[in-house]
Write a protein that holds these residues in place. Structure first.
Motif, PDB file in Angstrom:
ATOM      1  N   SER A   8       0.839  -1.198   0.000  1.00  0.00           N
ATOM      2  CA  SER A   8       0.000   0.000   0.000  1.00  0.00           C
ATOM      3  C   SER A   8       0.873   1.245   0.000  1.00  0.00           C
ATOM      4  N   ILE A   9       0.551   2.169  -0.862  1.00  0.00           N
ATOM      5  CA  ILE A   9       1.287   3.432  -0.928  1.00  0.00           C
ATOM      6  C   ILE A   9       0.278   4.567  -1.061  1.00  0.00           C
ATOM      7  N   HIS A  10       0.777   5.785  -0.881  1.00  0.00           N
ATOM      8  CA  HIS A  10      -0.046   6.955  -1.135  1.00  0.00           C
ATOM      9  C   HIS A  10       0.533   7.704  -2.313  1.00  0.00           C
ATOM     10  N   CYS A  11      -0.328   8.099  -3.216  1.00  0.00           N
ATOM     11  CA  CYS A  11       0.113   8.874  -4.367  1.00  0.00           C
ATOM     12  C   CYS A  11       0.715  10.194  -3.899  1.00  0.00           C
ATOM     13  N   PRO A  12       1.919  10.553  -4.391  1.00  0.00           N
ATOM     14  CA  PRO A  12       2.535  11.822  -3.980  1.00  0.00           C
ATOM     15  C   PRO A  12       1.844  13.042  -4.585  1.00  0.00           C
ATOM     16  N   PHE A  13       0.966  12.839  -5.514  1.00  0.00           N
ATOM     17  CA  PHE A  13       0.276  13.963  -6.156  1.00  0.00           C
ATOM     18  C   PHE A  13      -1.088  14.211  -5.518  1.00  0.00           C
ATOM     19  N   ASP A  15      -2.566  11.987  -3.086  1.00  0.00           N
ATOM     20  CA  ASP A  15      -2.672  11.324  -1.796  1.00  0.00           C
ATOM     21  C   ASP A  15      -3.697  10.191  -1.776  1.00  0.00           C
ATOM     22  N   ALA A  16      -4.065   9.701  -2.938  1.00  0.00           N
ATOM     23  CA  ALA A  16      -4.957   8.546  -2.969  1.00  0.00           C
ATOM     24  C   ALA A  16      -4.204   7.322  -2.467  1.00  0.00           C
ATOM     25  N   ARG A  17      -4.924   6.435  -1.799  1.00  0.00           N
ATOM     26  CA  ARG A  17      -4.305   5.201  -1.329  1.00  0.00           C
ATOM     27  C   ARG A  17      -4.375   4.182  -2.454  1.00  0.00           C
ATOM     28  N   LEU A  18      -3.214   3.650  -2.803  1.00  0.00           N
ATOM     29  CA  LEU A  18      -3.125   2.716  -3.917  1.00  0.00           C
ATOM     30  C   LEU A  18      -2.471   1.429  -3.448  1.00  0.00           C
ATOM     31  N   THR A  19      -2.785   0.361  -4.125  1.00  0.00           N
ATOM     32  CA  THR A  19      -2.117  -0.914  -3.874  1.00  0.00           C
ATOM     33  C   THR A  19      -1.289  -1.260  -5.102  1.00  0.00           C
ATOM     34  N   LEU A  20      -0.003  -1.435  -4.883  1.00  0.00           N
ATOM     35  CA  LEU A  20       0.878  -1.833  -5.977  1.00  0.00           C
ATOM     36  C   LEU A  20       1.179  -3.318  -5.858  1.00  0.00           C
ATOM     37  N   LEU A  21       1.283  -3.957  -6.984  1.00  0.00           N
ATOM     38  CA  LEU A  21       1.729  -5.350  -6.998  1.00  0.00           C
ATOM     39  C   LEU A  21       3.212  -5.361  -7.346  1.00  0.00           C
ATOM     40  N   ILE A  22       4.008  -5.840  -6.412  1.00  0.00           N
ATOM     41  CA  ILE A  22       5.459  -5.832  -6.562  1.00  0.00           C
ATOM     42  C   ILE A  22       5.942  -7.248  -6.856  1.00  0.00           C
ATOM     43  N   ASP A  23       6.758  -7.362  -7.863  1.00  0.00           N
ATOM     44  CA  ASP A  23       7.375  -8.652  -8.168  1.00  0.00           C
ATOM     45  C   ASP A  23       8.600  -8.823  -7.273  1.00  0.00           C
ATOM     46  N   GLU A  24       8.437  -9.587  -6.191  1.00  0.00           N
ATOM     47  CA  GLU A  24       9.515  -9.703  -5.200  1.00  0.00           C
ATOM     48  C   GLU A  24      10.732 -10.441  -5.735  1.00  0.00           C
ATOM     49  N   SER A  25      10.553 -11.249  -6.765  1.00  0.00           N
ATOM     50  CA  SER A  25      11.691 -12.008  -7.283  1.00  0.00           C
ATOM     51  C   SER A  25      12.699 -11.100  -7.983  1.00  0.00           C
ATOM     52  N   VAL A  26      12.263  -9.896  -8.354  1.00  0.00           N
ATOM     53  CA  VAL A  26      13.154  -8.961  -9.026  1.00  0.00           C
ATOM     54  C   VAL A  26      14.056  -8.240  -8.018  1.00  0.00           C
ATOM     55  N   GLY A  27      13.584  -8.118  -6.763  1.00  0.00           N
ATOM     56  CA  GLY A  27      14.357  -7.413  -5.757  1.00  0.00           C
ATOM     57  C   GLY A  27      14.269  -5.909  -5.943  1.00  0.00           C
ATOM     58  N   ALA A  28      15.360  -5.214  -5.595  1.00  0.00           N
ATOM     59  CA  ALA A  28      15.356  -3.759  -5.680  1.00  0.00           C
ATOM     60  C   ALA A  28      15.154  -3.329  -7.126  1.00  0.00           C
ATOM     61  N   GLN A  29      14.313  -2.353  -7.297  1.00  0.00           N
ATOM     62  CA  GLN A  29      14.009  -1.902  -8.645  1.00  0.00           C
ATOM     63  C   GLN A  29      13.435  -0.492  -8.576  1.00  0.00           C
ATOM     64  N   ARG A  30      13.336   0.125  -9.718  1.00  0.00           N
ATOM     65  CA  ARG A  30      12.796   1.475  -9.800  1.00  0.00           C
ATOM     66  C   ARG A  30      12.073   1.598 -11.123  1.00  0.00           C
ATOM     67  N   TYR A  31      10.845   2.055 -11.082  1.00  0.00           N
ATOM     68  CA  TYR A  31      10.091   2.192 -12.315  1.00  0.00           C
ATOM     69  C   TYR A  31       9.045   3.279 -12.153  1.00  0.00           C
ATOM     70  N   THR A  32       8.437   3.613 -13.250  1.00  0.00           N
ATOM     71  CA  THR A  32       7.415   4.653 -13.244  1.00  0.00           C
ATOM     72  C   THR A  32       6.053   4.012 -13.443  1.00  0.00           C
TER      73      THR A  32
END
Ligand SMILES: [Zn+2]
Length: 61
Positions: A8-13, A15-32
């Motif tokens: 769960s995260i909050h949009c920085p623009f 402030d809506a509460r969003l749920t992201l699906l993270i692929d844990e097998s990838v580990g550290a990552q950065r995307y838009t």
């Protein structure tokens, strides 16, 4: 093991509460990802701590 984790995260623009699906097998990552509510591009930064736990931060691009 479930490869996708829900974080769960909050949009920085809008402030809506969003749920992201993270692929844990990838580990550290950065995307838009566009906010599902206000459609602004968020920078999603996933870091892995020493215990292997993933933490998610979002920033305005
Ligand atoms: Zn938003």
């Amino acid at each position: 093991m479930e490869p996708l984790a829900e974080k769960s995260i909050h949009c920085p623009f809008c402030d809506a509460r969003l749920t992201l699906l993270i692929d844990e097998s990838v580990g550290a990552q950065r995307y838009t990802e566009d906010c599902h509510v206000c459609c602004q591009p968020m920078d999603v930064i996933i870091t892995e701590d020493m215990d292997g736990e993933l933490s998610v931060t979002v920033e305005q691009e």
